[in-house]
Design a protein around this motif. Sequence first.
Motif, mmCIF file in Angstrom:
data_model
loop_
_atom_site.group_PDB
_atom_site.id
_atom_site.type_symbol
_atom_site.label_atom_id
_atom_site.label_comp_id
_atom_site.label_asym_id
_atom_site.label_seq_id
_atom_site.Cartn_x
_atom_site.Cartn_y
_atom_site.Cartn_z
ATOM 1 N N GLY A 76 0.371 -1.377 0.095
ATOM 2 C CA GLY A 76 0.138 -0.235 -0.198
ATOM 3 C C GLY A 76 1.008 1.153 0.152
ATOM 4 O O GLY A 76 0.295 2.584 0.693
ATOM 5 N N GLU A 77 2.075 1.132 -0.233
ATOM 6 C CA GLU A 77 3.708 2.251 0.033
ATOM 7 C C GLU A 77 4.222 1.977 -1.939
ATOM 8 O O GLU A 77 4.869 1.144 -1.347
ATOM 9 N N GLU A 78 4.505 3.424 -2.075
ATOM 10 C CA GLU A 78 5.276 3.047 -2.571
ATOM 11 C C GLU A 78 6.891 2.131 -2.770
ATOM 12 O O GLU A 78 8.153 1.807 -3.119
ATOM 13 N N GLY A 79 7.350 2.817 -1.120
ATOM 14 C CA GLY A 79 9.198 2.542 -0.757
ATOM 15 C C GLY A 79 9.434 3.919 -0.625
ATOM 16 O O GLY A 79 9.061 4.913 -1.151
ATOM 17 N N ASP A 80 10.855 3.835 0.026
ATOM 18 C CA ASP A 80 11.380 4.763 0.184
ATOM 19 C C ASP A 80 12.579 4.093 -1.341
ATOM 20 O O ASP A 80 12.914 3.067 -1.555
ATOM 21 N N VAL A 81 13.568 5.184 -1.569
ATOM 22 C CA VAL A 81 14.594 5.338 -2.083
ATOM 23 C C VAL A 81 15.807 4.981 -1.139
ATOM 24 O O VAL A 81 15.988 6.719 -0.864
ATOM 25 N N LEU A 82 16.739 4.781 -0.610
ATOM 26 C CA LEU A 82 18.213 4.612 -0.393
ATOM 27 C C LEU A 82 19.435 4.848 -1.069
ATOM 28 O O LEU A 82 19.685 3.802 -2.159
ATOM 29 N N ASN A 83 19.871 5.832 -1.589
ATOM 30 C CA ASN A 83 21.382 6.229 -2.903
ATOM 31 C C ASN A 83 22.024 5.192 -1.714
ATOM 32 O O ASN A 83 22.464 5.492 -0.718
ATOM 33 N N LEU A 84 22.326 4.247 -2.020
ATOM 34 C CA LEU A 84 23.331 2.659 -1.964
ATOM 35 C C LEU A 84 24.689 3.759 -1.227
ATOM 36 O O LEU A 84 25.680 3.253 -1.409
ATOM 37 N N GLN A 85 25.027 5.081 -2.770
ATOM 38 C CA GLN A 85 25.939 5.342 -3.104
ATOM 39 C C GLN A 85 26.894 6.769 -1.856
ATOM 40 O O GLN A 85 27.682 6.927 -1.475
ATOM 41 N N ALA A 110 18.897 1.109 -3.512
ATOM 42 C CA ALA A 110 18.145 0.455 -2.672
ATOM 43 C C ALA A 110 16.695 1.132 -2.948
ATOM 44 O O ALA A 110 16.459 2.311 -2.847
ATOM 45 N N TYR A 111 15.678 0.098 -2.800
ATOM 46 C CA TYR A 111 14.271 0.367 -3.126
ATOM 47 C C TYR A 111 13.823 -0.694 -1.313
ATOM 48 O O TYR A 111 13.915 -1.604 -0.353
ATOM 49 N N LEU A 112 13.158 0.307 -0.521
ATOM 50 C CA LEU A 112 13.385 0.345 1.404
ATOM 51 C C LEU A 112 11.554 -0.268 1.579
ATOM 52 O O LEU A 112 10.770 1.309 1.001
ATOM 53 N N TRP A 113 11.101 -0.857 2.390
ATOM 54 C CA TRP A 113 9.622 -0.815 2.978
ATOM 55 C C TRP A 113 9.980 -1.315 4.741
ATOM 56 O O TRP A 113 10.699 -2.593 4.980
ATOM 57 N N GLU A 114 8.972 -1.149 5.228
ATOM 58 C CA GLU A 114 9.274 -1.373 6.660
ATOM 59 C C GLU A 114 8.621 -2.608 6.515
ATOM 60 O O GLU A 114 7.032 -2.181 6.150
ATOM 61 N N ALA A 115 8.583 -3.904 6.895
ATOM 62 C CA ALA A 115 8.026 -4.398 7.417
ATOM 63 C C ALA A 115 6.869 -4.781 8.746
ATOM 64 O O ALA A 115 7.651 -5.018 9.565
ATOM 65 N N ARG A 120 10.938 -5.673 10.819
ATOM 66 C CA ARG A 120 11.900 -5.685 10.234
ATOM 67 C C ARG A 120 12.249 -4.908 8.842
ATOM 68 O O ARG A 120 11.111 -4.137 8.161
ATOM 69 N N TRP A 121 12.893 -4.715 8.361
ATOM 70 C CA TRP A 121 12.761 -3.817 7.154
ATOM 71 C C TRP A 121 12.629 -4.864 5.792
ATOM 72 O O TRP A 121 14.099 -5.744 5.625
ATOM 73 N N ILE A 122 12.760 -4.263 4.553
ATOM 74 C CA ILE A 122 13.084 -4.747 3.618
ATOM 75 C C ILE A 122 14.147 -4.069 2.478
ATOM 76 O O ILE A 122 13.008 -2.627 2.159
#
Length: 147
Positions: A76-85, A110-115, A120-122
């Motif tokens: 139900g959400e896009e999730g966040d984007v984490l710039n690993l650089q 990385a695309y991120l979601w909190e489960a 936990r995080w995905i």
Amino acid sequence: MDIARHIALIDELCHRPFPAGHGPSEVGAGAPGHFTAVLETSHGLRAGRPAERAVAVEQAEKERDALHELLAVRRGEEGDVLNLQTVLLRTAGEEIPEPWAGLSVSARVAYLWEARGTGRWIALAVADRDETEEVRLLAVVTGQAPP
């Protein structure tokens, strides 16, 4: 790519106990506080062949994006984007916890979601930084919040 199988594995990892030590697992690798599952991998692209490697990276990114879309709908959400650089740059001056420090060495974003309800995080990422390694589509499940 078997999206249903990948989603089922990610769901399972959100509820499976983390291993007590570092080491390989049947899905990739495990360590206290996280799993790194290799969902897809290229074959024979460890050395040279930059044109073929570029095609493999593009394919892995398409697969990551397809998984991202499905997870976004399911959660139900896009999730966040984490710039690993940026995370990789930060490792030079600060202590970045695992699995984030290691993931930043392998992947660029990385695309991120909190489960929800699991603590936990995905993260979904394409590991393509090291040209001596195969291109891999990774799913990371961790109890460590992103930096």
